[in-house]
Design an enzyme around this catalytic site. Structure first.
Site, short mmCIF file in Angstrom:
data_model
loop_
_atom_site.label_atom_id
_atom_site.label_comp_id
_atom_site.label_asym_id
_atom_site.label_seq_id
_atom_site.Cartn_x
_atom_site.Cartn_y
_atom_site.Cartn_z
N HIS A 11 0.82 -1.21 0.00
CA HIS A 11 0.00 0.00 0.00
C HIS A 11 0.86 1.26 0.00
CE1 HIS A 11 -3.94 -1.93 1.63
NE2 HIS A 11 -3.94 -1.82 0.32
N ARG A 56 -11.68 -5.15 -17.50
CA ARG A 56 -11.27 -6.49 -17.08
C ARG A 56 -12.38 -7.10 -16.23
NH1 ARG A 56 -5.95 -7.02 -13.52
NH2 ARG A 56 -7.33 -6.11 -11.95
N ARG A 62 5.04 -12.01 -5.29
CA ARG A 62 5.04 -10.55 -5.47
C ARG A 62 5.07 -9.81 -4.14
NH1 ARG A 62 -0.04 -9.38 -9.22
NH2 ARG A 62 0.36 -7.30 -8.43
N CYS A 68 0.01 -4.25 -19.92
CA CYS A 68 -0.72 -3.44 -18.94
C CYS A 68 -0.18 -3.59 -17.53
CB CYS A 68 -2.21 -3.80 -18.96
SG CYS A 68 -2.56 -5.49 -18.46
#
Length: 835
Positions: free
Chosen positions: A448, A591, A719, A756
């Site tokens: 964040h 999406r 990630r 993207c």
């Protein structure tokens, strides 16, 4: 080398040493490790080994493992002052113990009333390396705590250096001036004071001898305040080492801890880019304030009223902030508001206050217990929610301590903020200041904090390591969030040149904005389309101001997350229509819901998954809940102008996923009586999708590369893993080869292909993407002007040769070095502008 696994000696809340309210443990002077706030009064052995004698100490134990690693467990802070009250030894020093054996029983309630804190450090005092440790959260006794790597001792390593019989030995007699004798804190200070010296130093007391660099060995002497000890030193720097200890043992000095920060030598500290940009300015240290919280309250009624007032104040502040925020920041603030209003959280705190806890302690217990439950679910979205709870805990405790909600720390204009980690609320507060950049020792590029910094245009580096925490206040810094490093105390001439270049970058950024609405054509006439990644209508307006040519990725999860029921079709249509209206007739790529895995939703209960990243997420979740997908597709079909809308399917594995969505899209189109079918695209986010790109291209109208997940799955790096963040780079040749295959297949089938993911916003990556045949990118809005300028400076033929060479490299680092060497010397963006 050998490895040792340490287990939690008691159940409780695990925390980093930096959160322990004691500077010696905070700074790691006593050793590396973690701390646990115990919930049970029984201390067990953390490993197999021998219980080291520690004289009369009952508040701490030391176990020497079979491979020589020494581990200290110190129950509470300042518990040495209790002189053993509340503690009962269950095992005699010197005996062999097994992991889990009961060693000490302690009265948890008594310690809560009389100790400064129950936070209990578990530290490796033998100097061996802690290579892995448990994350913050609830642990059970016997859970994994740490992994320690034991190095083979070498002569001259300090604590165990061999003595030369012919070497001169110097000695001093010193009086122990520490209030409670040579317990853990002063023993650690002694070891820390000797670190700059090579000398072999021993302390002798009543015929017993101990290595002065070993806190546990010093504690075994049992020297009390007023006792006289003999310090013996030999070897290089012996006299200097004795002088350092003389100063430490002096009563005036012993009362305070040594200086916390020392400026490292000028040089470069590599870090991970969280938000692109460039800044030059003085170091401004920001340490999270430790809010003192009394455990016992003054009565349930008063404590309940105090907590209610604090929560109300925080909610009012957050609501005000929500109205001023946009995009990711607004969504985060909304989540914090819901957490502050959560009735279950308030009920849990009320239960603690009924048992006599103070408002602050009750709130801390409630938030941490809930956060631990979320963190235990082992998925990224819930870990984020757990982090949000701890942020909210900090905000409420601050108000209870008398601080205004959202109070921003004061920094000098143009300063670079250096911190261990930053809470999201602290980043939001920084946005209202005039700091130039941020660098943190920990964290990752997808946290964040990173997202908020990027949204605010604040250059930021993360995962820089402990070296940045040694930088003193005011030292000149260069923060390069384009190449990924922090330069400490550059020479005056270089600093002056960098400061001059900032004015040039300002002018350049203004020129980029002025030219942002013009097409991006390479020097040899190839058109590069630059679209924006969006999450709301507000973001659409900002993207157009930066020259976006449409939306290459609309994240629709904002309609599903943090809700107790699915959004109706009409509500979805209205939200999509708002964004379409903002974009005019420009492309809008929607999406379909990318939920599940790291984005679970409350109204779609799912079974716990061992590895959510490999589970029911993306289109897989849609296959499990077809009614949700059907409503979303119907909403998209009703958006005007129909020709501008494109449907993008996430986490496609093979062509059957696309056929399923295509069939449903046609069914809804027939039901609504619509002739036009929007273009259908597949997100290529897995190696499987990249390898089967020819089959996907035969079923869809365009392909879109999600490079964040593609890199994660190709490189097998989580990630969200902060220690591996620097290695997760989509410019790795393995990832580039998959991108090259997808681009080649798309061209052969006459289908469009775009990027993207984060790589689409990476200006340095643009030449190799163009060279691979990617002529459309979807990026963070603030980077669009610079991307367009970079595209205009490229030659597509030269890019193809550069891409060919990039594919032959052996690492992401080598690719980036190749790109840096091949690029013309174009300045980086202005601080706070297009980062």
């Amino acid at each position: 080398m050998s490895r040792l696994t340490l287990l939690a000696p008691f159940p409780g809340w695990c925390m980093p040493l930096a959160e322990v309210p004691d500077p010696v443990f905070q700074q790691g002077m006593a050793g590396d490790g973690v701390a646990i706030d115990p919930t049970e009064g029984l201390l067990r052995a953390p490993c197999d080994g021998e219980l080291v004698p520690m004289k009369e100490a009952r508040h701490a134990i030391s176990v020497r493992a079979n491979n020589g690693v020494e581990v200290l467990v110190h129950v509470g802070i300042d518990t040495v002052a209790l002189a053993g009250q509340g503690f009962e030894r269950l095992a005699e020093p010197g005996r062999a113990v097994r992991a889990g054996d009961p060693l000490v029983r302690f009265d948890l309630e008594f310690l809560a009333r009389h100790a400064k804190s129950l936070a209990s450090p578990v530290i490796v005092v033998s100097g061996d390396a802690v290579t892995r440790r448990a994350a913050s959260g609830v642990l059970r006794a016997g859970d994994f705590l740490m992994e320690v790597e034991r190095a083979v001792a070498v002569a001259g390593d300090g604590a165990g250096a061999s003595r030369d019989a012919g070497e001169a030995r110097h000695s001093r007699r010193l009086v122990v001036a520490f209030a409670h004798g040579l317990h853990a804190r002063p023993a650690a200070q002694v070891a820390a004071a000797l670190r700059p010296f090579q000398a072999d130093v021993q302390l002798v007391f009543r015929g017993r001898e101990a290595h002065a660099r070993s806190p546990v060995a010093l504690m075994t002497l049992g020297a009390r305040a007023g006792d006289t000890v003999e310090v013996q030193a030999s070897g290089a720097g012996a006299l200097e080492a004795l002088a350092a200890l003389e100063q430490l043992f002096a009563p005036a000095i012993a009362a305070s801890a040594p200086a916390r920060h020392a400026t490292p030598a000028p040089g470069r500290i590599d870090a991970v880019i969280a938000s692109r940009g460039f800044a030059v300015g003085p170091c401004a240290r920001w340490e999270r304030p430790q809010v003192a919280v009394a455990e016992r309250g003054a009565g349930e009624a008063g404590e309940s009223a105090a907590l209610a007032r604090a929560l109300d104040a925080v909610v009012i502040h957050l609501e005000s902030l929500h109205g001023q925020s946009r995009g990711e920041a607004q969504a985060l603030v909304a989540a914090h508001i819901e957490l502050a209003r959560d009735p279950q959280l308030r009920d849990r705190a009320s239960g603690h206050m009924r048992r006599g806890d103070s408002a602050g302690h009750a709130w801390r217990q409630a938030t941490r217990a809930t956060a631990a439950t979320l963190a235990a679910l082992d998925d990224e979205r819930m870990r984020e929610r757990a982090a949000d709870l701890l942020d909210l805990e900090h905000q409420v405790l601050g108000v209870l301590a008398g601080h205004a909600p959202g109070a921003a720390h004061e920094f000098a204009q143009g300063a670079i903020v250096v911190a261990d980690e930053l809470l999201p609320s602290q980043v939001l507060a920084l946005q209202r200041t005039q700091v130039a950049g941020v660098c943190t020792a920990r964290g990752g590029a997808t946290t964040h904090m990173a997202i908020l910094a990027a949204a605010a245009g604040l250059p930021a580096l993360v995962a820089a390591g402990d070296a940045v925490l040694a930088i003193a206040e005011g030292v000149a810094l260069v923060l390069d969030a384009e190449q990924g490093f922090l330069e400490v105390d550059p020479p005056p001439a270089r600093r002056a040149a960098l400061e001059r270049s900032i004015d040039e970058r300002r002018s350049e950024h203004a020129a980029d904005l002025a030219a942002a609405h013009a097409p991006a054509l390479t020097r040899d006439g190839v058109r590069i389309s630059v679209l924006a990644n969006l999450g709301s209508a507000d973001e659409a307006a900002a993207a157009l101001e930066h020259g976006a040519e449409g939306c290459g990725l609309l994240r629709t999860e904002f309609l599903y997350l943090d809700r107790r029921e699915a959004p109706p079709e009409d509500e979805q249509r209205r939200e999509y229509q708002r964004i379409a209206d903002a974009l005019g007739a420009r492309p809008l790529t929607i999406r379909t819901m990318d939920i599940g895995g790291d984005k679970p939703i409350a109204f779609m209960p799912a079974e716990a998954e061992e590895n959510p990243a490999l589970g029911l997420r993306g289109v897989r979740a849609s296959l499990e809940q077809p009614d949700l997908l059907r409503a979303q597709l119907a909403a998209i079909l009703r958006v005007a102008p129909a020709a501008a809308c494109r449907v993008l399917v996430p986490m496609v594995t093979d062509a059957s996923d696309l056929r399923f969505v295509k069939r449903m899209l046609d069914e809804e189109r027939a039901r609504l009586g619509l002739a036009h079918r929007p273009l259908l695209g597949a997100m290529v986010e897995t190696p499987a999708a990249a390898l089967l790109a020819d089959a996907l291209a035969a079923e869809c109208d365009f392909l879109s590369l999600g490079t964040n997940d593609l890199a994660q799955y190709t490189l097998a790096i989580d990630r969200a893993h902060p220690r591996l963040a620097a290695r997760l780079d989509a410019l790795h040749p393995a990832v580039l080869r998959l991108i090259a295959r997808v681009a080649e297949v798309a061209q052969a089938h006459g289908k469009g292909v775009s990027v993207c993911g984060t790589l689409g916003s990476d200006v340095a990556a643009l030449p190799v993407l163009v060279g691979l045949g990617i002529h459309e990118v979807s990026a963070v809005a603030s980077t669009i002007p610079r991307l367009k300028r970079a595209a205009r400076q490229l030659d597509a033929a030269e890019c193809r040769e550069l891409a060919r060479r990039a594919l032959e490299q052996s690492s992401a680092k080598a690719v980036r070095e190749l790109l840096a060497a091949a690029s013309a010397p174009h300045p980086a963006p202005v601080t706070g502008g297009s980062s």
